[in-house]
Write an enzyme that holds these catalytic residues in place. Structure first.
Site, short mmCIF file in Angstrom:
data_model
loop_
_atom_site.label_atom_id
_atom_site.label_comp_id
_atom_site.label_asym_id
_atom_site.label_seq_id
_atom_site.Cartn_x
_atom_site.Cartn_y
_atom_site.Cartn_z
N ASP A 1 45.00 29.31 37.75
CA ASP A 1 46.49 29.46 37.85
C ASP A 1 47.05 30.58 37.00
O ASP A 1 46.87 30.73 36.10
CB ASP A 1 47.18 28.08 37.56
CG ASP A 1 48.54 28.23 38.11
OD1 ASP A 1 48.73 28.30 39.44
OD2 ASP A 1 49.49 28.07 37.40
N GLU B 1 44.32 33.57 40.72
CA GLU B 1 45.54 34.34 41.16
C GLU B 1 45.98 35.50 40.39
O GLU B 1 46.23 35.28 39.25
CB GLU B 1 47.06 33.28 41.25
CG GLU B 1 47.09 32.21 42.34
CD GLU B 1 48.16 31.34 41.83
OE1 GLU B 1 49.04 30.82 43.12
OE2 GLU B 1 48.68 30.86 40.71
#
Ligand code: CA
Length: 657
Positions: A331, A362
């Protein structure tokens, strides 16, 4: 040095601190072996640390013990008995201030995670777990993003009440009695990996509260313990561990690998176990001394500091080894560093074999974050510094296909966007043709997708961009066609593939774009929809099967880009390209693919390259084989649809037949 009992950031930012207190041992936490239990923590500036033991999660202290300082900021105490099943926490004095804290390195905890638990991990293994192994790696990685509670919360899942929304739901066999749901359904779908939204212990759901609570879980409390609200018993800390392992084992038994969504960029609260154990060390600060907030969650973990990096790398290795996980999705990876990501890649490869564990993340943060000196943020612009085995979510491909994620009315190519043809022809190479502003080493680094848990579901985005204020429950044929074309498009781009659970049956959250704490009813998979939109499910299933058969699309090497030839813009919204589909082994039915995207509102008549072609997919059917008559020189591609044709090997041009 000190400010109100806390050390200021300058102490920790000084590399000398890390040099002096770097501890590389892998034994922090509580370990019971045979007739002894050792407790170790890292807290280099503490004045005293006391261990408190409890018989269970709610009882009074039954034993206390002072820890003794050792080298490198480590503190330790040893008990001459096996304390498996006991709960514990610490009283730590830093700068004259005493705080109670759970153990950041704990592998077990009680309800709501504020007491750690001593666990003999071998006693948490479900039957057969020692021989549990991941299914063999397939030709392609097709990743299905799923939230544990979403999976089985719907009554129509057929999962027994006591397992609905829990780890245990994954262990239930044939469930609904009418049509495949849950694991049965996933197996038939053909995805190779399931990526589960965070399931390490998070703080936003009261584990003692009712089952109607919901959160995505991006708020870590205990990084090395599974979340309790997914367990059938939240009070016995053993249960969550065993049931989490049962879930992973069940995936493996059904031929599916498991990726864990990990959130190492921030903690649930700034008052975390990290902060209580070593005030200030684990967080980034701005120049004015306040916490940085690149995560938009109130704090950023200071990746780039030695013991922070050790914690994160060791935690990943722990999950991979102890829980047999097959991959990790990071994340807000942009808040972590290139150096850390590459280190984790090396450690996973050394332990499990090169590329055996997936890694992607990400490549952005929610906002800027002041990085440590001498490191690079793991952002998209730095992808060329990341190991080839570290992938990034490709927002370029995503937005190109369906439009911007925040502005619902803004379209991509499948829902009315214009002027995107050239971009699309870069996207098909996984942006590896050297003609873009970021430079992946190969398409192995590219995760192609059009929807994930964040933002609107694909269905909702298409409905809103094509119909404005609309009825999400209604069946729109044009949306269905656009959904198919979107899927067809990214399934024919080089790179890895990723889809949000339910994208393949037109999942709707009624236009809600950020459902992280919405009701489970908004979030859950509605299994009846797999029948209502069975046609779309079949379309995806065919794409999945087809993709796995195509070496030209599955190739992840840096040379894969050379397989893409004859890229052409044929008109507004219409492009075509060819793919050299030969494999090293020389098998496979089609030596060349011809792929056309027709996003325009009219049918398109396309000239066929020489050879004998078969239609393998079009707007209606995927994984079909319909021969095109040899006399045909052109082929009609319907409006709003894609087409894939394969050239049969037997009649390769220029070779004797
Ligand atoms: Ca929790």
């Amino acid at each position: 040095m000190r400010d109100n009992g806390k050390y200021t950031d300058t102490v920790f930012a000084d590399k000398e601190f890390d040099k002096k207190f770097l501890y590389n041992g892998k034994d922090l936490g509580a370990r019971c072996e045979g007739e002894s239990t050792t407790f170790k923590v890292w807290s280099p500036l503490a004045e005293s640390i006391k261990l408190r033991l409890y018989r269970d999660n709610d009882s009074e202290v039954c034993l206390e013990s002072e820890l003794r300082p050792e080298d490198k900021g480590v503190w330790k105490t040893v008990f001459p008995e096996n304390l498996h099943g006991m709960y514990y926490d610490y009283l730590v004095r830093n700068g004259g201030v005493e705080m109670s804290t759970a153990d950041p390195y704990a592998v077990g905890c009680g309800c709501n995670g504020s007491r750690s638990m001593v666990v003999d991990l071998r006693r948490t293994d479900p039957p057969g777990f020692e021989s549990d192994a991941a299914p063999e790696m397939q030709a392609e990685q097709i990743i299905y993003e799923l939230h544990i509670k979403d999976f089985s919360y719907d009554l129509r899942s057929g999962v027994p009440e006591e397992y609905r929304g829990k780890y245990k739901a994954f262990t239930v066999g044939r469930t609904n009695g009418e049509f495949p749901t849950c694991m049965e359904y996933l197996k038939e779908l053909g995805v190779t990996h399931v990526h589960l939204l965070p399931f390490f212990d998070y703080g936003s759901v009261d584990e003692a509260g009712d089952g109607g609570q919901f959160n995505w879980g991006y708020d870590p409390l205990n990084f090395n313990v599974p979340e309790g609200s997914y367990a059938t018993d939240t009070r016995d800390g053993m249960v969550r561990i065993r049931e989490c392992k049962e879930m992973i084992q069940a995936f493996h038994d059904n031929g599916i690998r498991v990726v864990m969504d990990v959130v190492y960029n921030h903690t649930y609260r700034k008052d975390s176990w990290f902060q209580r154990m070593v005030p200030g060390y684990y967080y980034r600060h701005k120049e004015d001394g306040s916490l940085s907030n690149g995560s938009a969650c109130g704090n950023d973990i200071a990746a780039g500091r030695a013991m922070v990096d050790n914690f994160i790398a060791d935690s990943v290795m722990y999950w991979a080894k102890e829980y047999h996980l097959d991959g990790f999705r990071f994340d807000l990876m942009g808040l972590l560093t290139v150096e850390l990501m590459n280190r984790i890649r090396r450690e996973l490869d050394a332990e499990f074999g090169e590329g055996e564990k997936l890694m992607y993340g990400e490549p952005w943060g929610a906002d800027n974050s002041p990085m440590e000196t001498g490191v690079r943020a793991a952002l998209k612009e730095n992808v060329r510094y990341l190991d080839e085995g570290v992938g990034i979510f490709c927002d370029d491909t995503r937005d190109l296909i369906k439009g911007h994620v925040f502005y619902e009315e803004e379209p991509g190519i499948v829902n009315g966007g214009s002027g995107l043809e050239e971009q699309l022809l870069h996207a098909v190479t996984g942006w590896c043709d050297g003609e873009t502003y970021f430079s992946p080493k190969s398409c192995a680094q590219i995760i192609n997708y059009v929807s994930a848990h964040d933002n609107f579901t694909l269905w909702d985005k298409l409905v809103m961009s094509m119909h404005g204020e609309a009825d999400f429950a209604k069946r729109y044929e044009d949306v269905l066609a656009a959904n198919k074309l979107a899927a067809f498009t990214y399934f024919t781009c080089q790179g890895k593939l990723f889809l949000q659970a339910g994208e393949e049956f037109g999942r709707t959250k009624s236009g809600e774009g950020n459902s992280y704490c919405s009701s489970p009813e908004i979030n859950m998979l509605r299994w009846d929809r797999t029948v209502e939109y069975g046609e779309l499910v079949d379309y995806y299933k065919g794409l999945i099967r087809l993709r796995k058969k195509m070496p030209g699309l599955c190739d992840k090497s840096p040379l894969a880009v050379k397989r893409i030839t004859e890229r052409q813009v044929l008109g507004e919204g219409v492009v075509s390209f060819q793919v050299d589909n030969r494999s090293e082994s020389g098998d496979g039915d089609w030596e060349e693919l011809f792929i056309i995207y027709n996003a325009a509102s009219g049918n398109c008549d396309v000239e066929l390259p020489a050879g004998r072609w078969e239609i393998l997919a079009d707007g209606r059917e995927t994984d079909c084989r319909r021969a095109v008559a040899e006399t045909e020189k052109r082929i009609c591609v319907d409006a709003h649809s894609g087409m894939m044709l394969g050239r049969c090997r037997c009649v390769r041009q220029g070779e004797p037949g």
